[in-house]
Design a protein around this motif. Structure first.
Motif, PDB file in Angstrom:
ATOM      1  N   ALA A 114       0.829  -1.211   0.000  1.00  0.00           N
ATOM      2  CA  ALA A 114       0.000   0.000   0.000  1.00  0.00           C
ATOM      3  C   ALA A 114       0.861   1.256   0.000  1.00  0.00           C
ATOM      4  CB  ALA A 114      -0.934  -0.009   1.205  1.00  0.00           C
ATOM      5  N   MET A 115       1.931   1.245   0.762  1.00  0.00           N
ATOM      6  CA  MET A 115       2.820   2.409   0.802  1.00  0.00           C
ATOM      7  C   MET A 115       3.469   2.654  -0.555  1.00  0.00           C
ATOM      8  SD  MET A 115       3.117   4.107   3.737  1.00  0.00           S
ATOM      9  CE  MET A 115       4.786   4.731   3.802  1.00  0.00           C
ATOM     10  N   LEU A 116       3.936   1.589  -1.191  1.00  0.00           N
ATOM     11  CA  LEU A 116       4.623   1.734  -2.465  1.00  0.00           C
ATOM     12  C   LEU A 116       3.688   2.166  -3.589  1.00  0.00           C
ATOM     13  CD1 LEU A 116       6.945  -1.407  -2.346  1.00  0.00           C
ATOM     14  CD2 LEU A 116       7.673   0.982  -2.232  1.00  0.00           C
ATOM     15  N   SER A 117       2.426   1.760  -3.517  1.00  0.00           N
ATOM     16  CA  SER A 117       1.505   2.012  -4.622  1.00  0.00           C
ATOM     17  C   SER A 117       0.649   3.255  -4.455  1.00  0.00           C
ATOM     18  CB  SER A 117       0.586   0.797  -4.815  1.00  0.00           C
ATOM     19  OG  SER A 117      -0.169   0.548  -3.644  1.00  0.00           O
ATOM     20  N   THR A 118       0.508   3.783  -3.235  1.00  0.00           N
ATOM     21  CA  THR A 118      -0.425   4.901  -3.030  1.00  0.00           C
ATOM     22  C   THR A 118       0.202   6.120  -2.357  1.00  0.00           C
ATOM     23  OG1 THR A 118      -1.160   4.102  -0.852  1.00  0.00           O
ATOM     24  CG2 THR A 118      -2.343   3.263  -2.777  1.00  0.00           C
ATOM     25  N   VAL A 119       1.491   6.063  -2.033  1.00  0.00           N
ATOM     26  CA  VAL A 119       2.159   7.193  -1.380  1.00  0.00           C
ATOM     27  C   VAL A 119       3.364   7.620  -2.218  1.00  0.00           C
ATOM     28  CG1 VAL A 119       3.357   7.990   0.700  1.00  0.00           C
ATOM     29  CG2 VAL A 119       1.418   6.422   0.901  1.00  0.00           C
ATOM     30  N   GLN A 120       3.488   8.909  -2.452  1.00  0.00           N
ATOM     31  CA  GLN A 120       4.581   9.445  -3.260  1.00  0.00           C
ATOM     32  C   GLN A 120       5.922   9.167  -2.584  1.00  0.00           C
ATOM     33  OE1 GLN A 120       5.222  13.888  -4.116  1.00  0.00           O
ATOM     34  NE2 GLN A 120       3.915  13.211  -5.800  1.00  0.00           N
ATOM     35  N   ASN A 121       6.914   8.852  -3.404  1.00  0.00           N
ATOM     36  CA  ASN A 121       8.235   8.539  -2.876  1.00  0.00           C
ATOM     37  C   ASN A 121       8.859   9.758  -2.194  1.00  0.00           C
ATOM     38  OD1 ASN A 121      10.565   7.098  -2.326  1.00  0.00           O
ATOM     39  ND2 ASN A 121      11.491   7.546  -4.303  1.00  0.00           N
ATOM     40  N   SER A 122       9.460   9.532  -1.026  1.00  0.00           N
ATOM     41  CA  SER A 122      10.124  10.595  -0.271  1.00  0.00           C
ATOM     42  C   SER A 122      11.042   9.947   0.751  1.00  0.00           C
ATOM     43  CB  SER A 122       9.092  11.474   0.450  1.00  0.00           C
ATOM     44  OG  SER A 122       8.405  10.728   1.435  1.00  0.00           O
ATOM     45  N   ALA A 123      11.881  10.761   1.373  1.00  0.00           N
ATOM     46  CA  ALA A 123      12.771  10.235   2.416  1.00  0.00           C
ATOM     47  C   ALA A 123      11.962   9.680   3.580  1.00  0.00           C
ATOM     48  CB  ALA A 123      13.722  11.338   2.888  1.00  0.00           C
ATOM     49  N   GLU A 124      10.847  10.323   3.897  1.00  0.00           N
ATOM     50  CA  GLU A 124      10.005   9.861   5.006  1.00  0.00           C
ATOM     51  C   GLU A 124       9.370   8.513   4.695  1.00  0.00           C
ATOM     52  OE1 GLU A 124       9.872  12.805   3.620  1.00  0.00           O
ATOM     53  OE2 GLU A 124      10.434  14.222   5.207  1.00  0.00           O
ATOM     54  N   ARG A 125       8.909   8.343   3.450  1.00  0.00           N
ATOM     55  CA  ARG A 125       8.336   7.051   3.074  1.00  0.00           C
ATOM     56  C   ARG A 125       9.386   5.958   3.149  1.00  0.00           C
ATOM     57  NH1 ARG A 125       6.407   5.046  -2.894  1.00  0.00           N
ATOM     58  NH2 ARG A 125       8.670   4.713  -2.997  1.00  0.00           N
ATOM     59  N   GLN A 126      10.581   6.258   2.686  1.00  0.00           N
ATOM     60  CA  GLN A 126      11.653   5.274   2.724  1.00  0.00           C
ATOM     61  C   GLN A 126      12.022   4.902   4.157  1.00  0.00           C
ATOM     62  OE1 GLN A 126      11.191   4.394  -0.641  1.00  0.00           O
ATOM     63  NE2 GLN A 126      13.187   3.563  -0.039  1.00  0.00           N
ATOM     64  N   ALA A 127      11.971   5.884   5.060  1.00  0.00           N
ATOM     65  CA  ALA A 127      12.292   5.615   6.467  1.00  0.00           C
ATOM     66  C   ALA A 127      11.275   4.645   7.065  1.00  0.00           C
ATOM     67  CB  ALA A 127      12.310   6.917   7.257  1.00  0.00           C
ATOM     68  N   ILE A 128       9.986   4.861   6.751  1.00  0.00           N
ATOM     69  CA  ILE A 128       8.950   3.964   7.271  1.00  0.00           C
ATOM     70  C   ILE A 128       9.120   2.563   6.691  1.00  0.00           C
ATOM     71  CG2 ILE A 128       6.478   3.459   7.189  1.00  0.00           C
ATOM     72  CD1 ILE A 128       5.909   6.353   7.537  1.00  0.00           C
ATOM     73  N   LEU A 129       9.353   2.471   5.383  1.00  0.00           N
ATOM     74  CA  LEU A 129       9.507   1.159   4.750  1.00  0.00           C
ATOM     75  C   LEU A 129      10.718   0.418   5.308  1.00  0.00           C
ATOM     76  CD1 LEU A 129       8.706   2.030   1.020  1.00  0.00           C
ATOM     77  CD2 LEU A 129       7.306   0.708   2.612  1.00  0.00           C
ATOM     78  N   SER A 130      11.762   1.155   5.621  1.00  0.00           N
ATOM     79  CA  SER A 130      12.960   0.528   6.193  1.00  0.00           C
ATOM     80  C   SER A 130      12.664  -0.076   7.555  1.00  0.00           C
ATOM     81  CB  SER A 130      14.079   1.559   6.306  1.00  0.00           C
ATOM     82  OG  SER A 130      15.230   0.990   6.881  1.00  0.00           O
ATOM     83  N   ILE A 131      11.898   0.640   8.358  1.00  0.00           N
ATOM     84  CA  ILE A 131      11.536   0.137   9.684  1.00  0.00           C
ATOM     85  C   ILE A 131      10.589  -1.047   9.572  1.00  0.00           C
ATOM     86  CG2 ILE A 131      10.308   0.686  11.818  1.00  0.00           C
ATOM     87  CD1 ILE A 131      11.335   3.562  11.495  1.00  0.00           C
ATOM     88  N   VAL A 132       9.506  -0.853   8.792  1.00  0.00           N
ATOM     89  CA  VAL A 132       8.469  -1.884   8.695  1.00  0.00           C
ATOM     90  C   VAL A 132       9.002  -3.155   8.044  1.00  0.00           C
ATOM     91  CG1 VAL A 132       6.264  -2.458   7.591  1.00  0.00           C
ATOM     92  CG2 VAL A 132       6.582  -0.240   8.684  1.00  0.00           C
ATOM     93  N   GLY A 133       9.855  -3.002   7.045  1.00  0.00           N
ATOM     94  CA  GLY A 133      10.365  -4.164   6.334  1.00  0.00           C
ATOM     95  C   GLY A 133      11.329  -4.993   7.152  1.00  0.00           C
ATOM     96  N   ASN A 134      11.821  -4.464   8.254  1.00  0.00           N
ATOM     97  CA  ASN A 134      12.810  -5.189   9.063  1.00  0.00           C
ATOM     98  C   ASN A 134      12.333  -5.508  10.473  1.00  0.00           C
ATOM     99  OD1 ASN A 134      15.431  -5.323   7.412  1.00  0.00           O
ATOM    100  ND2 ASN A 134      14.790  -3.218   7.142  1.00  0.00           N
ATOM    101  N   ILE A 135      11.049  -5.365  10.746  1.00  0.00           N
ATOM    102  CA  ILE A 135      10.531  -5.687  12.076  1.00  0.00           C
ATOM    103  C   ILE A 135      10.557  -7.191  12.302  1.00  0.00           C
ATOM    104  CG2 ILE A 135       8.496  -5.629  13.564  1.00  0.00           C
ATOM    105  CD1 ILE A 135       7.669  -3.069  12.158  1.00  0.00           C
ATOM    106  N   ILE A 136      10.963  -7.589  13.496  1.00  0.00           N
ATOM    107  CA  ILE A 136      10.925  -8.993  13.891  1.00  0.00           C
ATOM    108  C   ILE A 136       9.654  -9.228  14.687  1.00  0.00           C
ATOM    109  CG2 ILE A 136      12.090 -10.798  15.215  1.00  0.00           C
ATOM    110  CD1 ILE A 136      14.703  -9.280  14.676  1.00  0.00           C
ATOM    111  N   ASP A 137       8.909 -10.236  14.312  1.00  0.00           N
ATOM    112  CA  ASP A 137       7.565 -10.459  14.813  1.00  0.00           C
ATOM    113  C   ASP A 137       7.448 -10.388  16.326  1.00  0.00           C
ATOM    114  OD1 ASP A 137       4.962 -11.095  15.134  1.00  0.00           O
ATOM    115  OD2 ASP A 137       5.050 -13.062  14.201  1.00  0.00           O
TER     116      ASP A 137
END
Length: 233
Positions: A114-137
């Motif tokens: 959803a972030m990649l497809s509906t939110v414009q690319n920015s440093a803030e978006r990348q920061a969130i994706l970096s955190i979310v993509g590396n969370i350990i359950d």
């Protein structure tokens, strides 16, 4: 017996006089029926419509910005009924689609898509994706939550873990208005929880101020493209 009905059709008597001859209300057609509004999806199409004088009434046009996704072209008031005819409607909702599901708890995969497809690319978006993509359950830690930031454990390298703070609020630019203008930025609150796996949600903040910014940006675009036309916003 048919004479009153014939006279009503011819306009010699009032429409209510024929009520006895029908089981449902009957109305005479308007003397000057309105045309169906043209429906388009872009501001570019709206500008082309007015510049091209498609209906031959360019001098009577004015544009009204209804919302961040809808703009109308109307003509002047009619003399008899004091009505404005809508000639064209530009609606970009078909382009935007449902957009990001704000306020809805998503798993990691759905959130990232959803972030990649509906939110414009920015440093803030990348920061969130970096955190979310590396969370350990097992390490979304509610005990380290002060209401503003959450501590989560993320992967740092192959085998090493590092504590990462989830920033709040964070400014993002979702796709929410016409593509011809800059997408308005607004603050969002990012939250995480553990409920049958990691659950992540973005909540809108800012009280909807982005809508006013989008409407004004649309109006500025149209005033620049159509300097001779009145634009209401």
């Amino acid at each position: 017996m048919l004479e009153p009905l014939i006279k009503a059709i011819q306009g010699d008597v009032k429409p209510e006089m024929i009520g006895d001859y029908f089981s449902k209300p009957v109305y005479l057609p308007p003397a000057n029926p309105e045309a169906d509004a043209i429906k388009i999806s872009t501001l570019t199409g709206l500008v082309d419509y007015i510049k091209g004088d498609v209906d031959g009434e360019a001098d009577d046009h004015h544009v009204q910005v209804i919302s961040p996704t809808v703009v109308k072209v109307c003509n002047i008031l009619t003399e008899k009924h004091r009505q404005r005819e809508t000639l064209l409607v530009a609606d970009c909702n078909s382009f935007i689609g449902k957009g990001f599901p704000f306020g809805e708890w998503l798993d990691q995969e759905r959130f990232i898509i959803a972030m990649l497809s509906t939110v414009q690319n920015s440093a803030e978006r990348q920061a969130i994706l970096s955190i979310v993509g590396n969370i350990i359950d097992e390490d979304v830690r509610e005990n380290s939550d002060d209401g503003v930031t959450q501590n989560v454990t993320t992967r740092s390298g192959i085998a090493r873990k590092a504590d990462t703070k989830v920033p709040n609020p964070i400014t993002l630019k979702p796709y929410r208005t016409f593509p011809e203008i800059k997408q308005p930025a607004s603050p969002f609150v990012l939250r995480m929880r553990r409920d049958r796996g990691i659950q992540i949600a973005l909540f809108e903040a800012g009280g909807g101020a982005w809508k006013c910014a989008a409407v004004q940006a649309i109006a500025e675009y149209l005033r620049k493209e159509l300097p001779e036309v009145t634009v209401l916003a």
